[in-house]
Every structure is written in structure tokens, then in C-alpha cells.
Design an enzyme around this catalytic site. Sequence first.
Site, PDB file in Angstrom:
ATOM      1  N   ASP A 331      44.780   6.425 103.898  1.00 49.76           N
ATOM      2  CA  ASP A 331      45.853   5.609 103.852  1.00 49.76           C
ATOM      3  C   ASP A 331      45.555   4.619 102.668  1.00 49.76           C
ATOM      4  OD1 ASP A 331      48.509   4.855 103.751  1.00 49.76           O
ATOM      5  OD2 ASP A 331      48.082   3.665 105.479  1.00 49.76           O
ATOM      6  N   ASP A 640      47.693   4.609 110.650  1.00 47.98           N
ATOM      7  CA  ASP A 640      47.981   3.506 111.634  1.00 47.98           C
ATOM      8  C   ASP A 640      49.258   3.702 112.316  1.00 47.98           C
ATOM      9  OD1 ASP A 640      49.692   3.102 109.515  1.00 47.98           O
ATOM     10  OD2 ASP A 640      48.839   1.203 108.920  1.00 47.98           O
ATOM     11  N   ASP A 644      51.337   9.141 111.409  1.00 50.06           N
ATOM     12  CA  ASP A 644      49.949   9.566 111.150  1.00 50.06           C
ATOM     13  C   ASP A 644      49.223  10.437 112.567  1.00 50.06           C
ATOM     14  OD1 ASP A 644      49.960   8.548 108.810  1.00 50.06           O
ATOM     15  OD2 ASP A 644      49.416   6.579 109.473  1.00 50.06           O
TER      16      ASP A 644
END
Length: 914
Positions: A331, A640, A644
Site C-alpha cells: 500500500d 490495513d 485488503d
Amino acid sequence: MSSLQEEHWHHLTHDDVVSQLDTDPHTGLASDTVDSRQQQYGPNALTQRKGQGPLIRFLLQFNQALVYILLAAVIIKLLLGAWVDASVIFGVVLLNSIIGFLQESKALNALDALSRAMVTETTVLRDGEKQRIDARSLVPGDVVLLASGDKVPADLRLLQSRSLQIDESALTGESVPVEKHIGELETDTSLADRVNMAYSSSLVTYGTGMGVVTSIGDHTEIGRISELIASAEVLATPLTRKIAHFSKLLLYAILGLAAITFLIGLWHGDPWIDLFMAAVALSVAMIPEGLPAVLTITLALGVARMAKRRAIIRRLPAVETLGSTTVICSDKTGTLTRNEMTVQKLWAGGEDYEVSGIGYAPEGDVCQSEKPVLVQDNKALDELLRAGWLCNDSLLKQDEEGWRIQGDPTEGALLVAARKAGVDSAQALEAYPRLDTIPFESQHQYMATLHGGEKPSIYMKGSAESILARCDQIMNADGTRKPLNVDAVEAQVKAIASQGQRVLAFACRDAAADKSGIEHEDLAQGLTFLGLQGMIDPPREEAVQAVRSCQAAGIRVKMITGDHALTAATIAGEIGLDQTIAKGTTPKVLTGRELESMSDETLNNEVGDTAVFARVTPEQKLRLVEALQARGEVAAMTGDGVNDAPALRRANIGVAMGITGTEVSKEAADMVLTDDNFATIQAAVEEGRGVFDNLIKFITWILPTNAGQGLVIIAAIVASQPLPVLPLQALWINMTTAILLGLTLAFEPREPGIMSRPPRTPGAPILSSEMIFRIVFVGLLLLIGSFGLFELALFQGASEAEARTIAVNVFAVGQSFYLLNCRSLRLSMFRLGLMSNPWIWVGIAAMMAAQLLFTYLPLMNTLFHTAPIGLLDWFYIVLVGLAIYLIIGVEKSIRIRREASKGSSIRGAGEIAN
């Protein structure tokens, strides 16, 4: 209150629930009430299930084939009247079992400590204020706030629900999340249909809600059925399973060799009792008893080292898999960047503005052409900044460490920008009290709030695409409205995003005075566009270096983000994710819309060459991971959020964020980063490679020495000579060397250049051709040295006890010298640094001290049938050890030169081809 833990709550009204729990849904419990209830009901935790007791675990240490052989030897020795030999053999078996028991206990304690470190937090109302607390401190009557991504911390009766959906599969087996409502139900409603309850350990997948705690700990529904849930951790990793399989094959091979040796001895006419003891000696000598213990300790040390570097391993296989990771899908926000968003660009009323200052401290100005301006002169700008403050769930606070944000960093940046513009927080909240909220969800890409006051309004923020689709006019600088020019706004979005900034759009509309709530239908159209705020989250300096390190190690880094494509590409260019282009150049980007139209075959081809994926959905994240794995990649995936979790679970290594990560993402992950920093992933990969290196070094060290002992015994029986090593002496060698020498390799620091090698091939066997050659070669050297000196001593008139003492010391000294070779499979100990692992020298010194006692202490002479030897004998013994060290050193040097020559030839051929 005494019976509330056993009560069913779904059939009661709200008022009855609140009354029986003696709480206030608006302010929560008072602190003194919490304290008294904690004493009454205890912690909100399940009672730890009892595993095997210490006695059972200790007795299981004897449940091994080798131990059965040794115990059989003890019985035979007792029948023959050899009490001393029987006592020593049994004592060694007992000592080995005690060591194994202590090591297992240490591993279990370490896992327990790690599980305690993974604390679940929850948001509660206490004393009229929101607080973030450890879920273990919850008590009945606490008012809990739930949001998407949370784990439900206790059994709750819901008092409020906004589009709330909860995954209760762990409790009911229902795979689809359950939509929750707040009305009372029939008394006989089944557990799966109690839609007004939220149960401990279930996961919030959508929406928000509020509930009051009805049951905690063992009295929750999950507590009642916890005995039916198999939750024991499995310690075996793919590597340890390979080791176990290899050890089993090795055991069968050794027993086969022992049987053949026994038959050869019978053919020679040797007494069967002597042959049986020789077969026992062979088995003891060749089985590496210390291997499982050192594997466990090395893995445990690796987990501890990773924890010190802020990476908590939730599943032990991650330690091993990290060593073979080939691609990391990361990310952007907070992982590759600082997660300190700062608004730098404003666009409102057709005018561009800059915001000075960086970080969360509200120090700076709203400027135009580098000159501060009065925000009130532009009504659209004033409304834009007010919208950023009001349509916001975060808090800006100052403490001893400075200014910090409680909540989302993006929302925090909006608060800071508004404060820089002079917005008074208390005055704004008083003038525009919030009446209702639609929280941000990934599928909608916006958040909206309803505010009362003199001029009731709805404020909305989100992605430019989602906001523009709902607006038909735009506010001018003087506060008037005109038709919206979508193309002009999109040009501004592109201009701001091209500078690496994230762009949020804002809109508003008037609300009816009597309106108390909002739904998505209220926001479908007719809003007024206010403007844009562009913010930047600069790359972490340590992340830039970590990316370079990963790339040097043959690990590619890819960015998978929900941000705008241009924003993602700019940050990726600054970091240098795409190695095929110059740093600072914008790399190729694939968007979620492009991915949606791709076939699996096309995606598999594109995913290898693309470094940045922007505006992706949860399904697309999962699809990207699967595409990488289809190409043979070992993929690590960071995340997070709730969105995800599927990709984290599917990845070879799922990496969750410890600070910003939701409970869902942490549950799905193999590893949790306590600092949300990409550099920690690189550190964990580095540690994983170091752990695997040390395991291979130990295996390379222990197997040749065990082979050498076995070859000496086989050679003696085939040649009809006395055994150079007795069973007791073989046990002594294996026990002392594994503990005093082999264990020191677990503390070997990472070798230089460990992150310059390509990733390890996942399916590669434990024993490479190089290791097999080394096993045979070193085993033969030990055979020649020990058997040769044994025969030389007998030829010179020494007793069998003296000759055996020499042979045993050859193994101890030879293994000590060979240990220095095994500190690295390619580098000499001088390249590594003589004192880079001081435990090596401590272990060798302890081993030599033990051998001196073994040789000269009368009690040891009696127990192990040894005898004192002369100084000249020690000279020959050390000479053999030194010869082993030098020969293996030469062999390493030749192999390194051959590999270097081969590598340069390949590079040369490649240059010619190019």
C-alpha cells in the site's frame, strides 16, 4: 446484576436492557462503576484452555525411536550386570528429555507471550467521552461503538445501527455477513437469527453501530462454544516438515546400516552382544539428536529478532517464507509514505491557493502568489475549508509529544488546513451541530454529514469522480452559484494530482429545518460543488532506501493503492519503484477500470511489468495477488483495511499494519508491522534470510560429523577391529557438541551481502548437491583422522581406552575446527570478523573444557571408559582438526572462484548478445 451474564437479551426492549445493565447509552458508565464491575466480573478474556500438562509433555520426550533403542540398551546392560554403563546411558536419555522438555516449554511460553502482545482495542463511551481501550477491560454495561473493520469485543445488544453488517461465520457457520437491526425479537429466536445482537469475535464488515455489553469472557456465545473450536497453533513450518521427513528417512537408513553391520559382524564371528552394542553406537552416532532443538531455537531467535525490528510474526511459517519472497505488493499511504498528510493546494471559486507548513502542527497560512490571504474574501474557499472541518471524524490534539491526529491522516490534514485558515473548532461545532452521518465506504467513495443550526446543511467529501457525479452547480467566490463545468474541474484535479497530491472534492446542499437524518438517496443529485483540496503524503526516507535494498535482493516492489493514478505514479517515481526507468520519472500505471476489462491471461502478462496499480477494488487486489502467484512469484501483500483482507489471506505473506490496521486485516495477516513502515518489511525479509541461512549452516555442520562417526564404526566392524567409539562415547559427542558448538550457529549474525542475493527457490530441496558433497567429504576426513589415530595408538602400544579417548577427541576438535568453516558456506571467518559472533569462541572453549574433564577426570574415565592421553596425542588431534579447517577452506575458495568465473562468463555472453 448478579445474573446478567446468563441472560438472553435479544427479546428485551432497549429500555429494559439499559435498565437491567444500569447504564446510560448517551454517556456510558462512570469510572468508579467500571472499577467495581471489573472486580465483580473479572477481565473480558476467555479462560485459557489447558493443553497437555507438564508431566505428559515430559513423558512424550521419550516417545522417539532413538530413545527406544537406548532404553533397550539400558535393559540389556542391566541384564549383563553392567550397572555403570546402564546408569550413564539412562542418565543421558534423561538429560536429553529434560532439555527437550525445557525447549518445548520455552517455545510455548514465547507463543503465549506473542499472543498476549496482539491486544484487541475497542472504542467505548465512558464518563461521557469516547475512549480507545484494551478490550480486556470491558465490563457489562459498557457502551461500545462499532465501525467497519472492527472485531466485536464482547456480546452486545445493539442500540444503534447504520447499514451495519457483521461476519458471524466463526460463530454460526453463515458465510454471508448478517445485516443488523435494533428492534426486539421473539424469545425463541435462534442464535443465527438474532439480528439485534453482535457477538464477541465476529467481524464488522460494513456500516457503523452502537451497542451495550451484555456478556464478557467465558460467558459470551463464543466462550460457551470455545471448547469446540480447534484454535491450537501448529508449530510445524514447511521447513520443519521437510526436516521431520528427512529425519525419518535418515532413521530408516541408519537402522538399515546397523542391521547390515550386525550381519557382517556375525559373519566375522563376533559376539552378538558386542555387535548389538556396536549397532546401538552406530545409531547413536549417526542420528543428529540436536537438529530439532536447534531448529526450534533458531526459529524462536528469528521471531524475537523480527519483533525487535517491529515485525510481529503471527504464523511461524512466515519466518521461512520471507526468505523466498520475490515480490512485495505494498500500500502507499503510511507504508511507503510518512502518513502525515498535509494540504498544500486549494481550488475554490475559480482561484488557486497554496497552504504553507508541513505536518500536523497548525502553523502556516493560506496564500496566493506566496502572500497570505483572508479566507473570508472568497465565500467558496471559506465553505470549502468549513466542509473539511465539519465532514470529519478525526480529532486534532496537542500533547507533550506535539500535535497529533486521532483518526484518519487524510481527515487530519483537513483539520490542520482549516485551523491554519483561522477556523475556531469550538465555535464551528456550536454553530453547526452534527445531526447524522453517512460514513465513508469504499464502494461509495464519499462521506456525508448533516448539520443543524441557523442554516441546516449537508456537507460531503470524497473522490472527485463520486462528488462530481452528484453535483449540477458550483459556488462562486462571492457565494453565488452557476452551472458546473465538469471538464474544468477535472482539469484542476489532473493538475493537482500530477504534482503527487491526493485530491478530495467537496460539496454541500441546504437541508430542511426538520430533517434529522440522511440516506444515500438524499445525495444522489442536486449538490453544489465547493472546490478541491490537494494534499501530499511525502515518501518515508527509510522506505526509499528499503525499496532499493529489496530491489538489490531481487525482490520487486509494487504499489497497489486506491489513490488517483497520477498521484500514485508520482510518488512511485520519487521512490523509484520501476527499475526500468530513471528515478523521478512517472512509471506505467494500471487502473482498476483497466484491470476490470482484462482477461486473466492478459493480466498475467501485464502484472510482471507494471509497478503501480491505482484505484483498485478489493476483488482486484485479490486478483492481482493470484496473477503474481500464477507467474510463480512468492508474493507478500501489505494492507490495513477490511478491503485488503482477502488479498492478505491469499498472499504467501500477508502483512498488516499494527497502527492503522483494522482487526480484520490483522486476523488475515501472517505478520503485523508495529510501526506501519515499509522499511520494517525489508528488515523482516532480511531477518528471514538470516534465519534460513543459520539453519542451513547448522545442517551443513551436523550431518557430516554424524556421518563421520557412523563411518568410523562401520569401518571398524568391517575390518574386524575394536570399536573406536563406544555407544556412551557417541552419546557424549553428540550431546556436548550439539549444545556447546552447534547451538552457537543460531547466533551467527547476518552475512554481508545477504540482501544482494536472489530469493531462494521455494521448492529447492534441503540438501543441495553442494551440501551432499560436503557431508561425504567431511565425513571421510573425520573417518581418516579418527580411525587413523585410533589404529596408530593401538600400534604404538596404547590401551583401547586410550585409543578411544584419542578418537573421541578427534571428533570434538575436528567439529570445533569445522564449525569455523560453517560460519559461512562461502566466506572465511576472517572475512566475517573473528569476533562478530563471540558465542562461537565461548562454545569452543566450553567444548575443550568438557573434553579435558572427559579425558582426565577419574569419574569420567570410569563412566565413559576413557583414559588420560599424552601431549603428543593432543598435537596429532589438533593437527587433524587444523587439516580439516584448511582443506575445507581451500574447497570453499575453489568453489567461489568457479562460481565467479561462471557468473562472469554468463554476463559476458549477455553483453555480447546485447
